[in-house]
Design a protein around this motif. Structure first.
Motif, short mmCIF file in Angstrom:
data_model
loop_
_atom_site.label_atom_id
_atom_site.label_comp_id
_atom_site.label_asym_id
_atom_site.label_seq_id
_atom_site.Cartn_x
_atom_site.Cartn_y
_atom_site.Cartn_z
N LEU A 35 8.07 -1.38 -1.96
CA LEU A 35 9.05 -1.03 -0.95
C LEU A 35 10.43 -1.38 -1.52
CD1 LEU A 35 9.67 -0.04 1.94
CD2 LEU A 35 9.70 -2.44 2.63
N ARG A 36 11.23 -0.36 -1.72
CA ARG A 36 12.59 -0.55 -2.23
C ARG A 36 13.57 -0.43 -1.06
NH1 ARG A 36 16.71 3.23 -3.89
NH2 ARG A 36 18.20 2.22 -5.31
N THR A 37 14.47 -1.39 -0.94
CA THR A 37 15.50 -1.33 0.09
C THR A 37 16.86 -1.58 -0.53
OG1 THR A 37 15.26 -3.68 0.65
CG2 THR A 37 13.95 -2.11 1.93
N VAL A 38 17.87 -0.94 0.07
CA VAL A 38 19.26 -1.15 -0.35
C VAL A 38 20.09 -1.35 0.90
CG1 VAL A 38 21.24 -0.24 -1.61
CG2 VAL A 38 18.93 0.37 -2.35
N LEU A 39 20.77 -2.49 0.99
CA LEU A 39 21.67 -2.79 2.10
C LEU A 39 22.96 -3.34 1.52
CD1 LEU A 39 18.58 -3.60 3.18
CD2 LEU A 39 19.90 -4.18 5.22
N ASP A 40 24.07 -2.78 1.96
CA ASP A 40 25.38 -3.24 1.49
C ASP A 40 25.45 -3.25 -0.04
OD1 ASP A 40 26.22 -3.69 4.15
OD2 ASP A 40 25.25 -5.67 4.14
N GLY A 41 24.83 -2.26 -0.65
CA GLY A 41 24.87 -2.12 -2.10
C GLY A 41 23.94 -3.06 -2.84
N GLU A 42 23.16 -3.88 -2.11
CA GLU A 42 22.26 -4.84 -2.75
C GLU A 42 20.82 -4.34 -2.63
OE1 GLU A 42 24.22 -9.13 -2.80
OE2 GLU A 42 23.43 -8.58 -0.83
N GLU A 43 20.12 -4.32 -3.76
CA GLU A 43 18.78 -3.73 -3.84
C GLU A 43 17.71 -4.79 -4.03
OE1 GLU A 43 16.32 -0.69 -6.84
OE2 GLU A 43 18.38 -1.30 -7.27
N THR A 44 16.58 -4.58 -3.35
CA THR A 44 15.38 -5.37 -3.63
C THR A 44 14.20 -4.42 -3.75
OG1 THR A 44 14.99 -5.73 -1.26
CG2 THR A 44 16.09 -7.49 -2.47
N VAL A 45 13.22 -4.81 -4.56
CA VAL A 45 11.95 -4.09 -4.67
C VAL A 45 10.84 -5.11 -4.45
CG1 VAL A 45 10.42 -2.71 -6.11
CG2 VAL A 45 12.91 -2.38 -6.26
N LEU A 46 10.01 -4.86 -3.44
CA LEU A 46 8.91 -5.76 -3.11
C LEU A 46 7.58 -5.08 -3.43
CD1 LEU A 46 11.36 -6.78 -1.33
CD2 LEU A 46 9.64 -7.74 0.17
N ARG A 47 6.76 -5.75 -4.20
CA ARG A 47 5.41 -5.28 -4.50
C ARG A 47 4.50 -5.75 -3.36
NH1 ARG A 47 1.37 -8.32 -7.28
NH2 ARG A 47 -0.35 -7.03 -8.07
N ILE A 48 3.82 -4.84 -2.71
CA ILE A 48 3.02 -5.15 -1.53
C ILE A 48 1.68 -5.74 -1.96
CG2 ILE A 48 1.91 -4.17 0.51
CD1 ILE A 48 4.13 -1.94 0.35
N THR A 49 1.36 -6.93 -1.45
CA THR A 49 0.14 -7.62 -1.85
C THR A 49 -0.83 -7.87 -0.70
OG1 THR A 49 1.18 -9.80 -1.55
CG2 THR A 49 1.33 -8.78 -3.75
N GLU A 50 -0.39 -7.69 0.54
CA GLU A 50 -1.25 -7.96 1.70
C GLU A 50 -0.80 -7.09 2.87
OE1 GLU A 50 -2.50 -11.75 4.59
OE2 GLU A 50 -0.82 -11.91 3.19
N VAL A 51 -1.77 -6.48 3.55
CA VAL A 51 -1.46 -5.57 4.67
C VAL A 51 -2.49 -5.73 5.77
CG1 VAL A 51 -0.32 -3.84 3.21
CG2 VAL A 51 -2.78 -3.67 3.63
N GLU A 52 -2.14 -5.26 6.96
CA GLU A 52 -3.08 -5.19 8.08
C GLU A 52 -2.92 -3.86 8.79
OE1 GLU A 52 -3.43 -9.91 9.41
OE2 GLU A 52 -2.18 -8.53 10.57
N ALA A 53 -4.05 -3.24 9.14
CA ALA A 53 -4.04 -1.96 9.85
C ALA A 53 -4.13 -2.17 11.35
CB ALA A 53 -5.20 -1.10 9.37
N TYR A 54 -3.43 -1.31 12.11
CA TYR A 54 -3.46 -1.33 13.57
C TYR A 54 -3.53 0.10 14.08
CZ TYR A 54 -2.26 -6.26 13.34
OH TYR A 54 -2.29 -7.62 13.08
N HIS A 55 -4.44 0.36 15.03
CA HIS A 55 -4.60 1.68 15.62
C HIS A 55 -4.08 1.68 17.05
CE1 HIS A 55 -8.11 3.10 12.80
NE2 HIS A 55 -7.03 2.71 12.15
N GLY A 56 -3.42 2.77 17.43
CA GLY A 56 -2.96 2.92 18.80
C GLY A 56 -4.03 3.50 19.69
N LYS A 57 -3.73 3.62 20.96
CA LYS A 57 -4.67 4.16 21.94
C LYS A 57 -5.13 5.56 21.52
CE LYS A 57 -5.18 5.09 26.89
NZ LYS A 57 -4.49 5.08 28.21
N GLY A 58 -6.45 5.76 21.48
CA GLY A 58 -6.99 7.06 21.13
C GLY A 58 -7.03 7.36 19.65
N THR A 59 -6.65 6.40 18.82
CA THR A 59 -6.64 6.60 17.37
C THR A 59 -7.94 6.06 16.79
OG1 THR A 59 -4.24 6.38 17.30
CG2 THR A 59 -5.41 6.11 15.22
N GLY A 60 -8.69 6.92 16.12
CA GLY A 60 -9.96 6.50 15.54
C GLY A 60 -11.05 6.34 16.59
N GLU A 61 -12.23 5.91 16.13
CA GLU A 61 -13.39 5.82 17.02
C GLU A 61 -13.46 4.49 17.77
OE1 GLU A 61 -16.82 6.55 14.64
OE2 GLU A 61 -16.29 8.65 14.23
#
Length: 237
Positions: A35-61
């Motif tokens: 995930l690359r972000t730039v704010l006020d001319g300053e850049e960061t790049v974050l390598r994603i190492t951990e995530v969680e999935a979430y489903h909304g109403k009616g999404t999936g079984e």
């Protein structure tokens, strides 16, 4: 092929089609992405190492009792019902801005919480956003984006200003740019583990929903903790 700035490994800009499957299916694919972000001319790049999935109403079984969208569309979760590739940035405990990648089939709601990452570019910028002293100790460097609140701080994205920002087109929103870069399909596979989500209450925080994915052995992954009533619900399974 265009590469993510400064990264030697193989990555490409995410497309909406790549994020159109169910969140629980997309989530492990985000590991090792950037995930690359730039704010006020300053850049960061974050390598994603951990995530969680979430489903909304009616999404999936399976109905997901841990999702912000479990009861349907609201003003708070509206971004989760939009097209894949936007970022749902919400406020946790009235303090922390947490970043989610919206994904899922059209007309459904889904998000993938970016729980932890490694700052691979813009370390000093991320430290300043976090209010951390520099130079960083090894432990402080590890902890810059370890946990969803820290990840949000390190990225610079804030609720409500950046809720809905488009990480596919990289269009500017409220002075910020966000870009999601996925690992190429021929990139080296990662050792991926999965288990219950962290700190989620009740059944939604048990092995009935093994919707947390992480890079096994990565030092930036956050520690597991039970949510309210989750240990009791797990014992009853």
């Amino acid at each position: 092929m265009t590469r993510t700035p400064g990264a030697a490994s193989r990555h490409h800009r995410a497309t909406r089609a790549e994020l159109a499957d169910l969140p629980v299916e997309v989530a492990p694919r985000l590991l090792g992405s950037r995930l690359r972000t730039v704010l006020d001319g300053e850049e960061t790049v974050l390598r994603i190492t951990e995530v969680e999935a979430y489903h909304g109403k009616g999404t999936g079984e399976t109905a997901d009792p841990g999702s912000h969208a479990r009861m349907g569309r609201t003003a708070r979760n509206a971004t989760m019902w939009g097209e894949p590739g936007h970022l749902y940035v919400y406020l946790s405990h009235g303090i922390h801005s947490c970043v989610n990648v919206v994904c899922g089939p059209e007309g459904s709601a889904g998000g993938i919480l970016l729980r932890a990452g490694e700052v691979v570019e813009g370390v000093e910028t991320a430290a300043r956003r976090r209010g951390a002293a520099t130079p960083l100790t090894p432990v402080a460097a590890r902890d810059l984006a370890r946990g969803p609140g820290r990840f949000g701080q390190a990225s610079g994205l804030r609720h409500p200003a950046h809720d809905g920002i488009d990480a596919v087109t990289g269009a500017e929103r409220a002075g910020a740019v966000a870009e999601l870069w996925l690992a190429d399909v021929d990139a080296d596979p990662l050792p991926i583990a999965r288990g219950p989500r962290v700190g989620v209450a009740g059944l939604a925080g048990t092995a009935a929903f093994p919707w947390r994915f992480w890079i096994e052995g990565d030092r930036t992954v956050s520690p597991f903790r039970w949510g309210r009533g989750a240990a009791e619900a797990a014992a009853a399974l």
